[in-house]
Design an enzyme around this catalytic site. Structure first.
Site, short mmCIF file in Angstrom:
data_model
loop_
_atom_site.label_atom_id
_atom_site.label_comp_id
_atom_site.label_asym_id
_atom_site.label_seq_id
_atom_site.Cartn_x
_atom_site.Cartn_y
_atom_site.Cartn_z
N ASP A 51 1.88 -13.46 -6.79
CA ASP A 51 0.51 -12.99 -6.53
C ASP A 51 -0.45 -13.61 -7.54
O ASP A 51 -1.54 -14.10 -7.20
CB ASP A 51 0.42 -11.46 -6.64
CG ASP A 51 1.20 -10.71 -5.59
OD1 ASP A 51 0.61 -10.32 -4.58
OD2 ASP A 51 2.41 -10.52 -5.77
N THR A 122 3.38 -7.97 -0.38
CA THR A 122 4.09 -8.12 -1.67
C THR A 122 5.36 -7.29 -1.72
O THR A 122 6.40 -7.76 -2.19
CB THR A 122 3.16 -7.73 -2.84
OG1 THR A 122 2.00 -8.57 -2.82
CG2 THR A 122 3.86 -7.88 -4.18
#
EC number: 3.1.3.7
Length: 323
Positions: A51, A122
């Site tokens: 990320d 995620t």
């Protein structure tokens, strides 16, 4: 760079290459084995090294080439010098060859807001559900999502693994199945590209909804749709792709939790092929730079038959979700 290209088409062409670079970063972090997971607000709200690196790559690459853009990324990262190897300065030439829709031809750089989710899905990424993962770059003008890019770093990865196994056994040379990842892009008034549009089976109500953020409201709303099947998967980008590839009829998420960077790019792809994405009340989402980031009244999206699904949202759900 040819001066004849409009700001919007140059931005989309750059975003395509930048999203591909981010997809490469996402794959590399997994391959290196250290995900660097941290919890943000709770156990289902995670951030990984992928990320962080992907957002640094996307935002820095965009800002370097288009310094007057407003760029809003999901991850709250400290300002730091970005490693040159994270910068992508290429642009996808095929996009530059497309005509810019007339209504967007005079847009200036400073008029655009870019919403970035460097790694959508995620939690699924950390659990190895890699086909749920997307990189999202959405472009908004006057509060409306008008262009978007979705990279799927692991598109075809199951075929890819099978291909590797066959190669290991010397059964076959690498073929088209071995291509890992793909990038989808779209501009309102021009179309959406990089996938094969397919509608869900006629007469079937197949609902796609959240895998890791469910609650009673979400469940009540899904049940009210009278579904033939319910798919619980990660990532807003992934769910919109299910709609445009005929795997699901409606994306129903009756809860706050989804943010503007989750929906901006996918909304464009869906709208460009005649679909519709709104909140649970039927309101269009707004993407101007001052808007709150949370889609607090949920998401309802379909490729076709939007009115059927909108009409079945229970009043109790609407009452509970304030725009």
């Amino acid at each position: 760079m040819a001066s004849g290209h409009t700001v919007l088409m140059r931005l989309v062409a750059s975003a395509y290459s930048i999203a591909q670079k981010a997809g490469t970063i996402v794959r590399r972090v997994i391959a290196e084995g250290d995900l660097g997971i941290v919890e943000k607000t709770c156990a289902t709200d995670l951030q990984t090294k992928a990320d962080r690196l992907a957002q640094m790559s996307i935002c820095s690459s965009l800002a370097r080439k288009f310094p007057k853009l407003t760029i809003i990324g999901e991850e709250d990262l400290p300002f730091e010098e970005v490693d040159q190897e994270l910068i992508e300065d290429g642009q996808w030439e095929e996009i530059l060859q497309q005509p810019c829709p007339t209504q967007y031809s005079a847009i200036k750089e400073e008029d655009l807001v870019v919403w970035v989710d460097p790694l959508d899905g995620t939690k699924e990424y950390t659990e190895g559900l890699l086909d749920n993962v997307t990189v999202l770059i959405g472009i908004a003008y006057e509060g409306k999502a008008i262009a978007g890019v979705i990279n799927q770093p692991y598109y075809n990865y199951q075929n890819n693994e099978k291909q590797k196994l066959r190669e290991h056994k010397n059964e076959a040379k690498a073929g088209p199945d071995a291509t890992l990842g793909r990038t989808i892009w779209g501009v309102l008034g021009l179309g959406a590209f990089g996938f094969q549009l397919k509608e869900a089976p006629a007469g079937k109500h197949i609902i796609t909804t959240t895998r890791s953020h469910s609650n009673k409201l979400v469940t009540d709303c899904v049940t009210a749709m009278n579904p033939d099947d319910v798919l619980r998967v990660g990532g807003a980008g992934n769910k919109i792709i299910q709609l445009i590839e005929g795997k699901a009829s409606a994306y129903v998420f009756a809860s706050p939790g989804c943010k503007k960077w989750d929906t901006c790019a996918p909304e464009v792809i869906l709208h460009a092929v005649g679909g519709k994405l709104t909140d649970i009340h039927g309101n269009a989402l707004q993407y101007n730079k001052e808007v709150k980031h949370m889609n607090s009244a949920g998401v309802l999206a379909t490729l076709r038959d939007y009115d059927y699904y909108a009409s079945r949202v229970p009043q109790s759900v609407k009452n509970a979700l304030v725009p």
